[in-house]
Design a protein around this motif. Structure first.
Motif, PDB file in Angstrom:
ATOM      1  N   VAL A   1      24.553  94.281 -81.620  1.00  0.00           N
ATOM      2  CA  VAL A   1      23.889  94.875 -82.791  1.00  0.00           C
ATOM      3  C   VAL A   1      24.210  94.065 -84.041  1.00  0.00           C
ATOM      4  O   VAL A   1      23.316  93.710 -84.814  1.00  0.00           O
ATOM      5  CB  VAL A   1      24.274  96.361 -82.970  1.00  0.00           C
TER       6      VAL A   1
ATOM      7  N   SER B   1      21.441  91.812 -85.912  1.00  0.00           N
ATOM      8  CA  SER B   1      21.171  92.206 -87.298  1.00  0.00           C
ATOM      9  C   SER B   1      21.332  91.006 -88.222  1.00  0.00           C
ATOM     10  O   SER B   1      20.519  90.797 -89.135  1.00  0.00           O
ATOM     11  CB  SER B   1      22.105  93.334 -87.728  1.00  0.00           C
TER      12      SER B   1
ATOM     13  N   LYS C   1      19.756  98.618 -88.344  1.00  0.00           N
ATOM     14  CA  LYS C   1      20.686  98.966 -87.269  1.00  0.00           C
ATOM     15  C   LYS C   1      19.994  99.832 -86.215  1.00  0.00           C
ATOM     16  O   LYS C   1      20.173  99.629 -85.012  1.00  0.00           O
ATOM     17  CB  LYS C   1      21.905  99.695 -87.842  1.00  0.00           C
ATOM     18  N   GLU C   2      19.182 100.783 -86.652  1.00  0.00           N
ATOM     19  CA  GLU C   2      18.448 101.641 -85.723  1.00  0.00           C
ATOM     20  C   GLU C   2      17.439 100.823 -84.901  1.00  0.00           C
ATOM     21  O   GLU C   2      17.312 101.015 -83.695  1.00  0.00           O
ATOM     22  CB  GLU C   2      17.705 102.751 -86.475  1.00  0.00           C
TER      23      GLU C   2
ATOM     24  N   GLY D   1      19.273  98.609 -82.351  1.00  0.00           N
ATOM     25  CA  GLY D   1      19.752  99.442 -81.260  1.00  0.00           C
ATOM     26  C   GLY D   1      18.626  99.860 -80.331  1.00  0.00           C
ATOM     27  O   GLY D   1      18.778  99.855 -79.103  1.00  0.00           O
ATOM     28  N   TRP D   2      17.488 100.174 -80.899  1.00  0.00           N
ATOM     29  CA  TRP D   2      16.299 100.541 -80.112  1.00  0.00           C
ATOM     30  C   TRP D   2      15.819  99.372 -79.278  1.00  0.00           C
ATOM     31  O   TRP D   2      15.478  99.513 -78.106  1.00  0.00           O
ATOM     32  CB  TRP D   2      15.237 101.037 -81.088  1.00  0.00           C
TER      33      TRP D   2
ATOM     34  N   LYS E   1      17.855  98.788 -76.209  1.00  0.00           N
ATOM     35  CA  LYS E   1      17.646  99.793 -75.165  1.00  0.00           C
ATOM     36  C   LYS E   1      16.313  99.594 -74.443  1.00  0.00           C
ATOM     37  O   LYS E   1      15.997 100.338 -73.525  1.00  0.00           O
ATOM     38  CB  LYS E   1      17.697 101.190 -75.754  1.00  0.00           C
TER      39      LYS E   1
END
Length: 105
Positions: free
Chosen positions: A62, A66, A96-97, A100-101, A104
């Motif tokens: 992450v 980023s 960050k979201e 992270g998405w 995944k």
């Protein structure tokens, strides 16, 4: 009356900002990520699925991704450069979201 209107406007702004952070796909769209990336196939840049596979299991993924998004660059996925994406384009929390998405995917 003016105070009530100001409070209502502030609450609406805050709730829409938190809703955006809660929806990384919408944040990615708004930031322009989807102009060059798709979920499952190469467009201009790599697919999110390919990015997730490359960074799978890396504990610092992450932070690393980023940083790459913020600074931009070329060479990791070919010679087409990714432009830098400053905080004015996508805020730190949304970034960050989104990362992270992507991981995944």
């Amino acid at each position: 009356m003016k105070i009530a209107l100001i409070c209502a406007a502030l609450l609406a702004t805050l709730s829409s900002a938190s809703a955006l952070a809660a929806d990384p796909a919408a944040a990615a769209q708004k930031a322009g990520c989807m102009a060059c990336h798709t979920m499952d196939k190469k467009l201009v840049g790599p697919s999110f699925k390919d990015i997730a596979a490359k960074y799978k299991g890396q504990g610092d993924a992450v932070a690393k991704l980023s940083d790459k998004v913020r600074k931009g660059g070329a060479g990791n996925w070919g010679q087409i450069p990714m432009p830098p994406n400053p905080a004015e384009k996508i805020g730190d929390a949304d970034l960050k979201e989104v990362v992270g998405w992507i991981l995944k995917s």
